[in-house]
Structures are given as C-alpha cells and as structure tokens.
Design a protein around this motif. Structure first.
Motif, PDB file in Angstrom:
ATOM      1  N   GLY A 133       0.789  -1.218   0.000  1.00  0.00           N
ATOM      2  CA  GLY A 133       0.000   0.000   0.000  1.00  0.00           C
ATOM      3  C   GLY A 133       0.817   1.260   0.000  1.00  0.00           C
ATOM      4  N   SER A 134       2.145   1.141   0.121  1.00  0.00           N
ATOM      5  CA  SER A 134       2.990   2.336   0.190  1.00  0.00           C
ATOM      6  C   SER A 134       3.390   2.848  -1.152  1.00  0.00           C
ATOM      7  N   GLY A 135       2.927   2.234  -2.243  1.00  0.00           N
ATOM      8  CA  GLY A 135       3.277   2.737  -3.570  1.00  0.00           C
ATOM      9  C   GLY A 135       4.596   2.228  -4.067  1.00  0.00           C
ATOM     10  N   GLN A 136       5.058   1.051  -3.514  1.00  0.00           N
ATOM     11  CA  GLN A 136       6.337   0.487  -3.967  1.00  0.00           C
ATOM     12  C   GLN A 136       6.267   0.171  -5.456  1.00  0.00           C
ATOM     13  N   PRO A 137       7.185   0.659  -6.289  1.00  0.00           N
ATOM     14  CA  PRO A 137       7.099   0.438  -7.728  1.00  0.00           C
ATOM     15  C   PRO A 137       7.439  -0.980  -8.101  1.00  0.00           C
ATOM     16  N   ASP A 138       6.865  -1.447  -9.182  1.00  0.00           N
ATOM     17  CA  ASP A 138       7.202  -2.744  -9.740  1.00  0.00           C
ATOM     18  C   ASP A 138       8.493  -2.603 -10.531  1.00  0.00           C
ATOM     19  N   VAL A 139       9.550  -3.247 -10.024  1.00  0.00           N
ATOM     20  CA  VAL A 139      10.860  -3.086 -10.670  1.00  0.00           C
ATOM     21  C   VAL A 139      10.811  -3.482 -12.126  1.00  0.00           C
ATOM     22  N   SER A 140       9.982  -4.485 -12.474  1.00  0.00           N
ATOM     23  CA  SER A 140       9.924  -4.940 -13.867  1.00  0.00           C
ATOM     24  C   SER A 140       9.408  -3.858 -14.789  1.00  0.00           C
ATOM     25  N   GLN A 141       8.747  -2.852 -14.216  1.00  0.00           N
ATOM     26  CA  GLN A 141       8.218  -1.787 -15.050  1.00  0.00           C
ATOM     27  C   GLN A 141       9.214  -0.668 -15.246  1.00  0.00           C
ATOM     28  N   LEU A 142      10.316  -0.682 -14.531  1.00  0.00           N
ATOM     29  CA  LEU A 142      11.316   0.377 -14.668  1.00  0.00           C
ATOM     30  C   LEU A 142      12.284  -0.012 -15.777  1.00  0.00           C
ATOM     31  N   VAL A 166      18.249  -8.589 -10.837  1.00  0.00           N
ATOM     32  CA  VAL A 166      17.793  -7.402 -10.116  1.00  0.00           C
ATOM     33  C   VAL A 166      16.563  -7.798  -9.306  1.00  0.00           C
ATOM     34  N   LEU A 167      16.579  -7.452  -8.006  1.00  0.00           N
ATOM     35  CA  LEU A 167      15.403  -7.685  -7.184  1.00  0.00           C
ATOM     36  C   LEU A 167      15.311  -6.627  -6.102  1.00  0.00           C
ATOM     37  N   VAL A 168      14.108  -6.457  -5.532  1.00  0.00           N
ATOM     38  CA  VAL A 168      13.858  -5.490  -4.480  1.00  0.00           C
ATOM     39  C   VAL A 168      13.400  -6.248  -3.242  1.00  0.00           C
ATOM     40  N   VAL A 169      14.039  -5.924  -2.083  1.00  0.00           N
ATOM     41  CA  VAL A 169      13.736  -6.574  -0.808  1.00  0.00           C
ATOM     42  C   VAL A 169      13.213  -5.507   0.140  1.00  0.00           C
ATOM     43  N   SER A 171       9.906  -7.768  -5.717  1.00  0.00           N
ATOM     44  CA  SER A 171       9.882  -7.875  -7.171  1.00  0.00           C
ATOM     45  C   SER A 171      11.248  -8.322  -7.654  1.00  0.00           C
ATOM     46  N   ALA A 172      11.293  -9.006  -8.792  1.00  0.00           N
ATOM     47  CA  ALA A 172      12.561  -9.503  -9.329  1.00  0.00           C
ATOM     48  C   ALA A 172      12.428  -9.676 -10.834  1.00  0.00           C
ATOM     49  N   ASN A 173      13.577  -9.558 -11.533  1.00  0.00           N
ATOM     50  CA  ASN A 173      13.538  -9.789 -12.977  1.00  0.00           C
ATOM     51  C   ASN A 173      13.832 -11.267 -13.257  1.00  0.00           C
ATOM     52  N   GLN A 174      13.870 -11.606 -14.526  1.00  0.00           N
ATOM     53  CA  GLN A 174      13.964 -13.015 -14.903  1.00  0.00           C
ATOM     54  C   GLN A 174      15.312 -13.640 -14.561  1.00  0.00           C
ATOM     55  N   HIS A 175      16.355 -12.815 -14.361  1.00  0.00           N
ATOM     56  CA  HIS A 175      17.678 -13.362 -14.068  1.00  0.00           C
ATOM     57  C   HIS A 175      17.893 -13.631 -12.577  1.00  0.00           C
ATOM     58  N   ALA A 176      16.931 -13.255 -11.727  1.00  0.00           N
ATOM     59  CA  ALA A 176      17.155 -13.316 -10.284  1.00  0.00           C
ATOM     60  C   ALA A 176      16.536 -14.546  -9.628  1.00  0.00           C
TER      61      ALA A 176
END
Length: 606
Positions: free
Chosen positions: A17-26, A36-39, A47-52
């Motif tokens: 709910g805090s507006g955390q962005p979807d890394v895959s959209q950046l 690349v992933l976000v913790v 969120s994580a990309n296909q290589h993570a």
C-alpha cells in the motif's frame, strides 16, 4: 520472517500500500543483463527480474547472514557489496565467504550452483533495498580450472587475467607474468614483498600469503602510482613434497574501471530519482514555503545528510526551511563570502573547525540562482563520524541547483505578493485586513495572559478634509505619507502601525505600561508638529487626536469591541479639543475608565 532491523517490521500488505514500484516496469533496470530484485524492510522479495530466480529462491528458503548484514547497511543509507555471493544447493553454505568455504573438508562442501557480484542500494527513500547482481559463474569456473594446470592453460590465463604470480613463504614474489601488474614491471615485482601492494587495512590479512585458498575475491590494492585499484584475486596454497606450505600461486584481474562504471551508473540513477522526487514536489505543492520544506525533508535521506538549511536572499537573508540538526547560521556568511561566480560550492570539514561551534559535522553549501542572479543558499551538515562531502555528493547537489533556484524565486514572488496584499499602497503601513488578522491572532495567542498590559492607539487627523480640499489630493497624499513616516520612526520594532483608511490610523503597542505608553504618545505628537507647522499647511490648522486604550488580552471578547472602544476614546479627545477642554491632543484610559472618561457620539456626529 524476522525484521532486518529493530523497529523496522513492516507487513507485506503495508509495503504494497505504500506505492512500492514494480521493478519490472522500470525500463532502466529491466535492461540490466544480470539479476535485479527489491527486498523490503522485513527481508521479503517484492519484485525480481527473470535473471534473479536463484537469488530469490535462496532468500525465500532462509536468508544468509551476509545478505542480511548487507540489507541492513543499505537501509541505513550506505551502498553494500558481496563479491562473490555464492548460491549453493544448501543455503547455509551461501553465508560462508569463499576463503572460509575452502577450509572445510571437501566432503562437507556443497555444490555451487551460481556466483554473483552483488551491490545493495537504498531504494524508495530507505523503505526497501535494490539488489543488483552480475552472474560471474562462468568466469569463476574458468579461473578455477585454469589455476589447476598453469602450464596447460598458460596462454588462456594470460588472456583471462591481468597478471599471474607466485609467492614464497615470506610473501615475496618469485614469479610474475612477463607483462607485470598494477603499473609495476615483472622485474620490479620479482623479489619484492607483496606488502608493497597492500593498503594498511590489508597488512594483517595479506591475500598473497593466504594458506586457506582464495576463490575470486575482491580486494582494493595500491599500484605503482599510489592509486587504489580494485582486483579480483584467485589463489591456491602450495605444498612441497613433505606436505609443508611452500607459498601461494594465483592471478589477478583489474576490475577498477568496471566498479567505477557501476558506481557511476548507480549514482546517476540515484541523482535522477532524487531530481524526479523534487520535481514531483514542485508540481504538487503550490505554496512555496511548504514546497521548500518538503524539498528539505526529501534531501535529508537522499543525500544523505543530518541537517538541511534553505535560505532565501532578496535584500537580506531569510531562513525558509530547516530540518534535522541545528546549523550555526554564522557559517552562512562565511559560505556567501566564499561563493563567487566561478565557485558554486563551499565545503568545510569538521577537522578544520576543532574547538568551534558545529565542530562535530562536515558542512557543504551551494548557491542558488535564477537567471544569473543569486537568490538563495542551501547548507547541509553531515556528522563528523560519516564521510566528508566529496565530488559525488556535489554532483548530486549540482543536479538540483537550478530547480531549487526556481523554487526560491517562486517563494520570493509569493512573499512580495503577500506583502502587497497586507500593506497600504500609499503609506506602506499595514492595511486594515492584515491588522485585523494580526490583532486577532495576538489576542488568541495571549488569551490566557491576564498580567501583561498592551496599548491600542486610535488616531485621526484633525481638519484633514479641509486641507485636502484646499490644497488638492496630491498634497493630501503627501500629508498622509509624511504622517506615516513619522509614525514608523517613532514606534518600537515590535509595535504594529496601521492605516485603517482615509485619515484614520492605529498602533498596537504590545507589553507596555501606561506611563511608558503616555511618553511614547507625547513624543509622537511632538514629532508630528513639524509636518503640521509647514508653511504650506499652517493655515489648514492640521492636528491629530489620539485615543489610547490600555487592555489585557485575557479580558477582550472580540477585536471589533477593542477597536470600537479605542475609537470612543479618540472621539472623546477630538470633541474635548473642539470644546477647548483638552489641548494635549491625546488621552489614554483603561477598560474600567471607558464609560466615565468617554462620551458616545450621537448618530450623525462622528
């Protein structure tokens, strides 16, 4: 899952709910060829990309200690790295450094699935961590194979690394590839101690004398030109036929340019994100003062800094926003004196101010401009326990200078408009609207104060209408302006002189005794006499009637009643002057004396 730091437990629902962005959209991150992933604060992968994939599995299965420490560091605002980060079939082994893993018996070592060079960056203002990983599995396996057979793979080894070497039991080089390394020739290194290449921090942990074996670990060494160089080092211990340790053999690859490029990319991304947040604040916040306060709040974690001070400059310096620890404003004048057309930044380290105020923080200041003119200054402080301000910090601040200059210009226009709306355009005194707002606020603020006395003077020019009709409106305006100038010159700094309209003026004198108030009024009337006695106006018999009401804020019901009572006193003075009963031209009474010392005019007399 347990939280990464004390008082940092955040649920996945709150994070969503805090507006955390979807890394895959950046787009800029999606294009990264590695993992690349976000913790979040709790260690959950957002969120994580296909290589993570492997990294996500390892974290979900149970976060190793070294990853947890790196995430803590990033959440505190620092950049952290684990090089290499090993992903094994059993996650417990991933928490071991490579040197420690090599000490374990072969039967106890687990199969390594992948290896990454990883960087942990603060993300979303410290609410999460961005993990960037570069897959070095192939490089690692290749180097491990090459080190096993030096002769067989010598040509390939020369192409894969910058130099290979061998040291004896004393840590001296006994072999270096012909082209040398770290800006030294082979002849300069052979016979020299490996400590020649070590910074002080590595003197007790010399990788060139390691008996444990090292598998592609990262070190910062010193080259022949005394520059710091980042190398990946792989080494294996050597043993003689008797099983005794005989030295170390290994190779190094210079990755300085790669690391510098990665840092520059990370810094550029951070600068763009900070600028984006400031632009968003500028778009969404219309009131300039609140906008600048929000920008100061934004800079505190983004730079990062422990204090931010923003000042506006027109004819004098004015503090607009301040967050964090206090900064001694005496340093502002020092910064201004140092900032020239060719020098946009001023810095001062804590060590240069020992024994002075603010000696416990590093300071940096930069000027803000609009269309080439300086209109403000921003000063930031950082604890002396942290890193001094450097070129990287200045690059980030340079990126936002023009935006802050524009914001400060908007603030200046806002203040000017506010001043114009609050003042009388002819005399420059406060007008009735702003006075009523200020008096109402004063009464509200001091509503519980039944001790302090205040004086409200109500003044009316005698025979002004006749003078205005006789000499013209231009001369009438000059009379009002001269009266206002004398008024401003003969009141205290904390007093509030006002033109209500026409030839009526009031002055609010805060915290004053009746005797002191009477002395101020006598001095004011005496100062006005030269205006009234000028040759051009003498025939008009100008004068002033002053009614003063002593009051306590706690006893007042409304500002309308207060003004009305002061007006009654003034009218009584005017009437007494007409009747020849009072030649002083003023009277000061209290609320209790109001009914006995004033008369209410009949309708139509006022």
């Amino acid at each position: 899952m347990s939280s990464i730091g004390d008082n940092m437990v955040v649920s996945n629902a709150e994070m969503a709910g805090s507006g955390q962005p979807d890394v895959s959209q950046l787009g800029v991150i999606e294009q990264y060829p590695g993992a690349v992933l976000v913790v979040d604060l709790n260690g959950a992968v957002l969120s994580a990309n296909q290589h993570a994939g492997l990294l996500v599995e390892m974290i979900d299965a149970g976060m190793p200690r070294n990853i947890e420490d790196a995430i803590k560091s990033a959440l505190s605002g620092s950049v952290a790295q684990i090089n290499p980060l090993l992903v094994t079939k059993e996650n417990a082994s991933a928490a071991l450094g490579e040197g420690e893993a090599a000490l374990r018996p072969a039967s106890a070592q687990r199969e390594i699935l992948a290896a990454y060079d990883t960087t942990f960056l603060p993300w979303e203002g410290g609410r999460s961590v961005l993990l960037i990983g570069r897959d070095i599995t192939l490089e690692r396996n290749l180097r491990a194979a090459l080190i096993e057979s030096r002769q067989r793979y010598r040509d390939l080894l020369e192409a894969a690394c910058d130099f290979s070497w061998e040291t004896d039991t004393d840590g001296r080089f006994v072999f270096v590839t012909p082209r040398g390394g770290l800006a030294y020739s082979a002849s300069e290194l052979v016979g020299a101690s490996s400590e020649l290449l070590l910074p002080p921090a590595l003197q007790k942990n010399n990788p060139f004398t390691s008996r444990a074996g090292i598998e592609t670990e990262e070190y910062w060494l010193i080259d022949a030109d005394n520059r710091e160089v980042c190398i990946l080092l792989t080494a294996i211990p050597l043993y003689n036929s008797s099983g005794q340790w005989a030295g170390v053999r290994g190779f190094c690859q210079d990755i300085t340019s790669l690391r510098q490029r990665e840092f520059r990319q990370a810094e550029a991304l951070h600068r763009e994100r900070t600028l984006g947040r400031i632009l968003k604040i500028a778009r969404e916040e219309l009131e300039p003062k609140r906008m600048l306060s929000a920008i100061a709040e934004c800079l505190l974690p983004a730079v990062p800094a422990d204090s931010v001070l923003i000042l506006h400059h027109d004819q004098e310096w004015q503090k607009v926003a301040h967050v964090g620890q206090a900064i001694d404003e005496s340093f502002v004048s020092k910064a201004v004196a140092s900032l020239t057309d060719s020098s946009a930044f001023w810095t001062q380290s804590a060590s240069s101010r020992q024994g002075q105020d603010c000696a416990d923080c590093h300071l940096v200041a930069f000027k803000c401009q609009f269309q080439g003119s300086m209109n403000g200054l921003v000063m930031l402080g950082r604890s002396s326990r942290k890193q001094e301000w450097n070129q990287s910090d200045q690059a980030l601040l340079q990126n936002i200078r023009s935006e802050l200059g524009t914001a400060l210009q908007q603030y200046g226009h806002f203040i000017e408009l506010e001043k114009l709306s609050a003042t009388d355009p002819l005399t420059g005194l406060f007008n009735r609207r702003s006075f009523e707002a200020k008096l109402s606020g004063f009464l509200q603020k001091r509503k519980d104060d039944n001790e302090a006395q205040h004086l409200l003077l109500y003044m009316d020019l005698n025979n002004f209408k006749q003078a205005n009709d006789a000499f013209g409106h231009q001369e009438g305006d000059r009379i009002l302006c001269d009266f206002a100038e004398v008024l401003k010159a003969n009141v205290r700094k904390q007093d509030l002189p006002v033109r209500l309209g026409g030839d009526e003026f009031v002055v609010l004198m805060k915290d004053i005794s009746p005797n002191a108030g009477e002395q101020k009024v006598e001095a004011l009337i005496q100062a006005l006499q030269p205006v009234f006695d000028s040759l051009e106006l003498k025939a008009a018999r100008l004068g002033v009637s002053v009614g003063g009401l002593m009051f306590r804020a706690a006893e007042q019901d409304s500002l309308e009643a207060l003004l009305s009572h002061a007006d009654r006193v003034m009218y009584a003075v005017k009437q007494a002057g007409k009747d020849g009963l009072d030649d002083r031209g003023f009277r000061i009474v209290s609320d209790d004396e109001l009914d006995t010392q004033t008369t209410v005019p009949d309708e139509g007399e006022a």
